[in-house]
Design an enzyme around this catalytic site. Structure first.
Site, mmCIF file in Angstrom:
data_model
loop_
_atom_site.group_PDB
_atom_site.id
_atom_site.type_symbol
_atom_site.label_atom_id
_atom_site.label_comp_id
_atom_site.label_asym_id
_atom_site.label_seq_id
_atom_site.Cartn_x
_atom_site.Cartn_y
_atom_site.Cartn_z
ATOM 1 N N HIS A 24 48.968 -29.484 -20.273
ATOM 2 C CA HIS A 24 48.212 -30.680 -19.748
ATOM 3 C C HIS A 24 49.284 -31.126 -18.664
ATOM 4 O O HIS A 24 48.802 -31.846 -17.559
ATOM 5 C CB HIS A 24 48.087 -31.692 -20.726
ATOM 6 C CG HIS A 24 46.784 -31.390 -21.719
ATOM 7 N ND1 HIS A 24 46.993 -30.907 -22.958
ATOM 8 C CD2 HIS A 24 45.369 -31.510 -21.298
ATOM 9 C CE1 HIS A 24 45.663 -30.849 -23.256
ATOM 10 N NE2 HIS A 24 44.777 -31.094 -22.483
ATOM 11 N N HIS A 30 42.088 -24.483 -19.476
ATOM 12 C CA HIS A 30 42.041 -24.130 -21.186
ATOM 13 C C HIS A 30 40.834 -24.566 -21.520
ATOM 14 O O HIS A 30 40.092 -25.282 -21.026
ATOM 15 C CB HIS A 30 43.118 -24.848 -21.689
ATOM 16 C CG HIS A 30 43.262 -26.269 -21.611
ATOM 17 N ND1 HIS A 30 43.880 -27.001 -20.573
ATOM 18 C CD2 HIS A 30 42.479 -27.247 -22.460
ATOM 19 C CE1 HIS A 30 43.587 -28.219 -20.645
ATOM 20 N NE2 HIS A 30 43.131 -28.433 -21.940
ATOM 21 N N CYS A 65 35.891 -34.660 -28.990
ATOM 22 C CA CYS A 65 36.341 -33.682 -28.206
ATOM 23 C C CYS A 65 37.805 -33.100 -28.545
ATOM 24 O O CYS A 65 38.432 -33.855 -29.138
ATOM 25 C CB CYS A 65 36.238 -34.030 -26.990
ATOM 26 S SG CYS A 65 37.082 -35.197 -26.406
ATOM 27 N N HIS A 67 40.279 -29.096 -28.746
ATOM 28 C CA HIS A 67 40.212 -27.645 -28.319
ATOM 29 C C HIS A 67 40.164 -26.987 -29.341
ATOM 30 O O HIS A 67 40.792 -27.055 -30.375
ATOM 31 C CB HIS A 67 41.964 -27.552 -27.771
ATOM 32 C CG HIS A 67 42.177 -28.713 -26.728
ATOM 33 N ND1 HIS A 67 42.783 -29.783 -26.860
ATOM 34 C CD2 HIS A 67 42.051 -28.614 -25.436
ATOM 35 C CE1 HIS A 67 42.965 -30.276 -25.695
ATOM 36 N NE2 HIS A 67 42.451 -29.929 -24.821
ATOM 37 N N GLU A 85 37.959 -36.677 -37.145
ATOM 38 C CA GLU A 85 37.881 -37.562 -36.214
ATOM 39 C C GLU A 85 37.086 -38.675 -36.649
ATOM 40 O O GLU A 85 37.437 -39.643 -37.015
ATOM 41 C CB GLU A 85 37.651 -37.279 -34.734
ATOM 42 C CG GLU A 85 38.735 -36.489 -33.784
ATOM 43 C CD GLU A 85 38.428 -36.515 -32.460
ATOM 44 O OE1 GLU A 85 37.655 -37.341 -31.793
ATOM 45 O OE2 GLU A 85 38.881 -35.538 -31.959
ATOM 46 N N TYR A 100 35.861 -28.532 -15.170
ATOM 47 C CA TYR A 100 36.281 -29.953 -14.802
ATOM 48 C C TYR A 100 37.769 -30.013 -14.541
ATOM 49 O O TYR A 100 38.644 -29.386 -15.385
ATOM 50 C CB TYR A 100 35.600 -31.063 -15.203
ATOM 51 C CG TYR A 100 35.929 -31.555 -16.545
ATOM 52 C CD1 TYR A 100 37.303 -32.511 -16.588
ATOM 53 C CD2 TYR A 100 35.817 -31.140 -17.622
ATOM 54 C CE1 TYR A 100 38.043 -32.890 -18.000
ATOM 55 C CE2 TYR A 100 36.312 -31.271 -18.918
ATOM 56 C CZ TYR A 100 37.359 -32.405 -18.726
ATOM 57 O OH TYR A 100 37.832 -32.966 -20.309
ATOM 58 N N GLU A 110 43.962 -32.948 -17.084
ATOM 59 C CA GLU A 110 42.923 -32.292 -18.053
ATOM 60 C C GLU A 110 42.452 -31.242 -17.155
ATOM 61 O O GLU A 110 41.548 -31.573 -16.124
ATOM 62 C CB GLU A 110 41.667 -33.195 -18.733
ATOM 63 C CG GLU A 110 42.202 -34.008 -19.520
ATOM 64 C CD GLU A 110 42.404 -33.183 -21.090
ATOM 65 O OE1 GLU A 110 42.288 -31.995 -21.066
ATOM 66 O OE2 GLU A 110 42.451 -33.800 -22.074
ATOM 67 N N GLU A 112 39.931 -28.223 -17.746
ATOM 68 C CA GLU A 112 39.299 -27.775 -18.992
ATOM 69 C C GLU A 112 37.800 -26.760 -18.628
ATOM 70 O O GLU A 112 37.012 -27.193 -17.786
ATOM 71 C CB GLU A 112 38.826 -28.601 -20.101
ATOM 72 C CG GLU A 112 40.172 -29.429 -20.550
ATOM 73 C CD GLU A 112 39.830 -30.348 -21.876
ATOM 74 O OE1 GLU A 112 40.967 -30.491 -22.459
ATOM 75 O OE2 GLU A 112 38.827 -30.724 -21.968
ATOM 76 N N TRP A 157 37.613 -37.929 -18.633
ATOM 77 C CA TRP A 157 36.648 -36.865 -18.968
ATOM 78 C C TRP A 157 35.203 -37.260 -19.395
ATOM 79 O O TRP A 157 34.409 -36.478 -19.003
ATOM 80 C CB TRP A 157 37.395 -35.794 -20.008
ATOM 81 C CG TRP A 157 37.760 -36.600 -21.259
ATOM 82 C CD1 TRP A 157 36.693 -36.380 -22.413
ATOM 83 C CD2 TRP A 157 38.828 -37.141 -21.725
ATOM 84 N NE1 TRP A 157 37.242 -37.166 -23.120
ATOM 85 C CE2 TRP A 157 38.547 -37.458 -23.191
ATOM 86 C CE3 TRP A 157 40.139 -37.211 -21.151
ATOM 87 C CZ2 TRP A 157 39.525 -38.276 -23.738
ATOM 88 C CZ3 TRP A 157 41.022 -37.871 -21.747
ATOM 89 C CH2 TRP A 157 40.845 -38.579 -23.049
#
Length: 172
Positions: A24, A30, A65, A67, A85, A100, A110, A112, A157
């Site tokens: 980041h 990624h 959201c 990874h 979460e 993006y 970001e 991603e 994002w």
């Protein structure tokens, strides 16, 4: 535990691993995913990030959201993070993917290759206070209006992904 992200090319082919914060800081592309959960009224569940998060704390964003881990299927990771979460799981379906890039606070970027999943759920979440400060259901029109009127209250994002969601996925 060191948290790595999967570095990818523009076609989502894995090209390596890197510690999450380093990726980041460097703004390297990624693999990531975003989940939008809707209820039977067509309202979107959004959540406010915990205030102590390392970036974008206190801002509103999509249902969840994150990874995927190395060797973890993206959809499996999305289910895992919904539980971690938001404290629930539901059927989800991949709707699109896209790249993006967005500059965040704390000198982070970001960048991603994002896989967008949409799920349906009608109950309340059991939020994890380490991740989530608050949550609510909002109509798509109300989310759009609030982002226009109060853009600083939403993650960078989410604003990008919400536009793609409303253009390509959401029913008008």
């Amino acid at each position: 535990m060191v948290e790595n992200v999967i570095l990818v090319d523009e076609n989502d082919n894995e090209i390596g691993l890197m510690e999450k914060m380093e990726a980041h800081r460097k703004g390297l592309l990624h693999r990531a995913f975003s989940v939008f959960v809707l209820n039977s009224k067509g309202e979107l569940m959004i959540h406010q990030r915990a205030l102590h998060k390392y970036h974008s704390g206190g801002l509103w964003t999509n249902t969840c959201c994150s990874h995927p881990r190395q060797g973890e299927e993206v959809e499996a990771a999305a289910h895992r993070r919904l539980m971690e979460e938001m404290g629930f799981d539901c059927p989800i379906e991949k709707k699109l993917d896209f790249v993006y890039k967005s500059v965040l606070d704390q000198g982070l970027t970001e960048h991603e290759f994002d896989h967008l999943f949409v799920g349906h759920y009608d109950d309340e979440p059991n939020i994890n206070p380490d991740e989530v400060a608050d949550w609510k259901w909002m109509s798509i029109a109300d989310v759009r209006k609030d982002i226009e009127e109060n853009p600083a209250q939403y993650t960078e994002w989410f604003k990008i992904i919400f536009d793609r969601f409303t253009e390509e996925v959401a029913e008008a």
